[in-house]
Motif scaffolding. Structure first.
Motif, PDB file in Angstrom:
ATOM      1  N   GLY A 104       4.844 -11.663 -16.629  1.00 53.94           N
ATOM      2  CA  GLY A 104       4.222 -10.396 -16.254  1.00 53.94           C
ATOM      3  C   GLY A 104       4.936  -9.160 -16.740  1.00 53.94           C
ATOM      4  O   GLY A 104       4.441  -8.059 -16.596  1.00 53.94           O
ATOM      5  N   GLY A 105       6.125  -9.323 -17.291  1.00 55.97           N
ATOM      6  CA  GLY A 105       6.906  -8.145 -17.643  1.00 55.97           C
ATOM      7  C   GLY A 105       7.695  -7.697 -16.429  1.00 55.97           C
ATOM      8  O   GLY A 105       8.063  -8.506 -15.579  1.00 55.97           O
ATOM      9  N   TYR A 106       7.931  -6.424 -16.327  1.00 53.71           N
ATOM     10  CA  TYR A 106       8.674  -5.880 -15.194  1.00 53.71           C
ATOM     11  C   TYR A 106       7.761  -5.008 -14.362  1.00 53.71           C
ATOM     12  O   TYR A 106       6.922  -4.286 -14.885  1.00 53.71           O
ATOM     13  N   ASP A 107       7.973  -5.060 -13.065  1.00 58.53           N
ATOM     14  CA  ASP A 107       7.219  -4.254 -12.117  1.00 58.53           C
ATOM     15  C   ASP A 107       8.222  -3.715 -11.114  1.00 58.53           C
ATOM     16  O   ASP A 107       8.820  -4.468 -10.366  1.00 58.53           O
ATOM     17  N   ARG A 108       8.438  -2.418 -11.148  1.00 54.60           N
ATOM     18  CA  ARG A 108       9.348  -1.785 -10.201  1.00 54.60           C
ATOM     19  C   ARG A 108       8.536  -0.941  -9.235  1.00 54.60           C
ATOM     20  O   ARG A 108       7.812  -0.041  -9.659  1.00 54.60           O
ATOM     21  N   ASN A 109       8.660  -1.226  -7.949  1.00 61.16           N
ATOM     22  CA  ASN A 109       7.972  -0.407  -6.956  1.00 61.16           C
ATOM     23  C   ASN A 109       8.694   0.931  -6.825  1.00 61.16           C
ATOM     24  O   ASN A 109       9.919   0.988  -6.861  1.00 61.16           O
ATOM     25  N   ILE A 110       7.905   1.980  -6.677  1.00 62.10           N
ATOM     26  CA  ILE A 110       8.435   3.334  -6.507  1.00 62.10           C
ATOM     27  C   ILE A 110       7.921   3.840  -5.167  1.00 62.10           C
ATOM     28  O   ILE A 110       6.713   3.805  -4.899  1.00 62.10           O
ATOM     29  N   THR A 111       8.853   4.320  -4.342  1.00 62.48           N
ATOM     30  CA  THR A 111       8.475   4.729  -2.991  1.00 62.48           C
ATOM     31  C   THR A 111       8.768   6.192  -2.686  1.00 62.48           C
ATOM     32  O   THR A 111       8.412   6.667  -1.615  1.00 62.48           O
ATOM     33  N   ASP A 112       9.411   6.903  -3.622  1.00 57.30           N
ATOM     34  CA  ASP A 112       9.726   8.306  -3.331  1.00 57.30           C
ATOM     35  C   ASP A 112       9.637   9.147  -4.598  1.00 57.30           C
ATOM     36  O   ASP A 112       9.713   8.635  -5.712  1.00 57.30           O
ATOM     37  N   GLY A 113       9.483  10.434  -4.392  1.00 56.63           N
ATOM     38  CA  GLY A 113       9.278  11.371  -5.491  1.00 56.63           C
ATOM     39  C   GLY A 113      10.448  11.481  -6.446  1.00 56.63           C
ATOM     40  O   GLY A 113      10.261  11.614  -7.656  1.00 56.63           O
ATOM     41  N   ARG A 114      11.667  11.423  -5.922  1.00 56.38           N
ATOM     42  CA  ARG A 114      12.849  11.536  -6.779  1.00 56.38           C
ATOM     43  C   ARG A 114      12.896  10.382  -7.782  1.00 56.38           C
ATOM     44  O   ARG A 114      13.115  10.594  -8.976  1.00 56.38           O
ATOM     45  N   THR A 115      12.659   9.177  -7.295  1.00 59.29           N
ATOM     46  CA  THR A 115      12.645   8.007  -8.167  1.00 59.29           C
ATOM     47  C   THR A 115      11.490   8.099  -9.159  1.00 59.29           C
ATOM     48  O   THR A 115      11.637   7.769 -10.334  1.00 59.29           O
ATOM     49  N   LEU A 116      10.343   8.557  -8.692  1.00 57.53           N
ATOM     50  CA  LEU A 116       9.171   8.704  -9.558  1.00 57.53           C
ATOM     51  C   LEU A 116       9.493   9.622 -10.735  1.00 57.53           C
ATOM     52  O   LEU A 116       9.233   9.266 -11.890  1.00 57.53           O
ATOM     53  N   ILE A 117      10.058  10.781 -10.469  1.00 55.85           N
ATOM     54  CA  ILE A 117      10.374  11.737 -11.536  1.00 55.85           C
ATOM     55  C   ILE A 117      11.394  11.133 -12.506  1.00 55.85           C
ATOM     56  O   ILE A 117      11.248  11.264 -13.726  1.00 55.85           O
ATOM     57  N   ARG A 118      12.403  10.445 -11.996  1.00 53.77           N
ATOM     58  CA  ARG A 118      13.391   9.793 -12.879  1.00 53.77           C
ATOM     59  C   ARG A 118      12.727   8.746 -13.766  1.00 53.77           C
ATOM     60  O   ARG A 118      13.038   8.650 -14.953  1.00 53.77           O
ATOM     61  N   MET A 119      11.814   7.965 -13.207  1.00 54.43           N
ATOM     62  CA  MET A 119      11.096   6.944 -13.986  1.00 54.43           C
ATOM     63  C   MET A 119      10.253   7.591 -15.084  1.00 54.43           C
ATOM     64  O   MET A 119      10.241   7.124 -16.222  1.00 54.43           O
ATOM     65  N   ILE A 120       9.547   8.647 -14.747  1.00 51.42           N
ATOM     66  CA  ILE A 120       8.700   9.321 -15.735  1.00 51.42           C
ATOM     67  C   ILE A 120       9.571   9.900 -16.847  1.00 51.42           C
ATOM     68  O   ILE A 120       9.258   9.750 -18.034  1.00 51.42           O
TER      69      ILE A 120
ATOM     70  N   PRO B  54       0.829  -1.207   0.000  1.00 53.53           N
ATOM     71  CA  PRO B  54       0.000   0.000   0.000  1.00 53.53           C
ATOM     72  C   PRO B  54       0.870   1.267   0.000  1.00 53.53           C
ATOM     73  O   PRO B  54       1.876   1.345   0.701  1.00 53.53           O
ATOM     74  N   GLY B  55       0.463   2.219  -0.832  1.00 52.06           N
ATOM     75  CA  GLY B  55       1.182   3.486  -0.914  1.00 52.06           C
ATOM     76  C   GLY B  55       2.280   3.525  -1.956  1.00 52.06           C
ATOM     77  O   GLY B  55       2.754   4.594  -2.315  1.00 52.06           O
ATOM     78  N   HIS B  56       2.702   2.369  -2.451  1.00 51.38           N
ATOM     79  CA  HIS B  56       3.739   2.334  -3.482  1.00 51.38           C
ATOM     80  C   HIS B  56       3.118   2.615  -4.848  1.00 51.38           C
ATOM     81  O   HIS B  56       1.994   2.219  -5.125  1.00 51.38           O
ATOM     82  N   ALA B  57       3.893   3.267  -5.699  1.00 45.78           N
ATOM     83  CA  ALA B  57       3.552   3.368  -7.116  1.00 45.78           C
ATOM     84  C   ALA B  57       4.309   2.237  -7.818  1.00 45.78           C
ATOM     85  O   ALA B  57       5.227   1.642  -7.238  1.00 45.78           O
ATOM     86  N   HIS B  58       3.936   1.941  -9.055  1.00 44.37           N
ATOM     87  CA  HIS B  58       4.573   0.859  -9.809  1.00 44.37           C
ATOM     88  C   HIS B  58       4.892   1.330 -11.217  1.00 44.37           C
ATOM     89  O   HIS B  58       4.029   1.898 -11.888  1.00 44.37           O
TER      90      HIS B  58
END
Length: 187
Positions: free
Chosen positions: A123-139, A12-16
């Motif tokens: 299923g392909g790849y699923d990377r959990n994202i837990t912080d904003g810095r990682t989120l922005i890099r992923m996007i 819960p709370g993680h982005a993917h």
């Protein structure tokens, strides 16, 4: 040797950041029609599984998405399946009718069983994202895919991407949900 299945972490709370590929990396998503079916499937899955879509890009042979489940109890594998399965069914039926010469490229024998595949197995790849810095890099990474592949000069020029929305808040094929401010505070 049998490969181990990748374990999904449904926290819960993680982005993917999800990545899934077309069978044998075939450019099956070059078709505008198939991309529209994929967009429809994502919209349906968002309603059924209650997740936000924060970013995406459809490449000719694979898809990247950043999703954020709104439920505390969820299964990312079920979300992925509800996105991929309807597209595969429709696309394979369409190919059987309109481009039967592609069928051998999508066919796999497993013992006595013959399967037609649109997506690469697993299923392909699923990377959990837990912080904003990682989120922005992923996007930024997913939006830059069409540029890295030499398909466009700027990320926002690729139609099947959320990059144009991030740059100009412009209309795009699939609307994205706003990222909650708490995700962006630490960037």
């Amino acid at each position: 040797m049998k490969r181990a299945h990748r374990r999904n972490i449904n926290e819960p709370g993680h982005a993917h950041e999800l990545t899934f590929s077309c069978y044998h990396n075939l450019p099956l998503l070059k078709s505008e029609l198939v991309c529209r079916w994929l967009a429809e499937s994502i919209k349906e899955a968002r309603r059924a599984h209650r997740f936000d879509l924060w970013a995406y890009v459809f490449m000719p042979d694979h898809v990247h998405m950043v999703v954020w489940p709104r439920r505390t109890n969820y299964d990312i594998a079920d979300m992925r399946k509800s996105i991929k399965a309807p597209v595969a069914r429709r696309a394979i039926q369409h190919i059987e009718r309109s481009s039967p010469n592609w069928i051998p490229k999508l066919t796999r024998k497993r013992g006595d069983r013959v399967e037609r595949l649109f997506w690469q197995s697993g299923g392909g790849y699923d990377r959990n994202i837990t912080d904003g810095r990682t989120l922005i890099r992923m996007i930024e990474y997913i939006h830059a895919n069409p540029v890295r592949k030499g398909l466009v000069e700027r990320p926002r020029d690729w139609k099947w991407s959320s990059a144009e929305w991030f740059d100009n808040q412009s209309e795009i094929p699939i609307s994205v949900d706003p990222i909650p401010p708490e995700w962006l505070e630490e960037t």
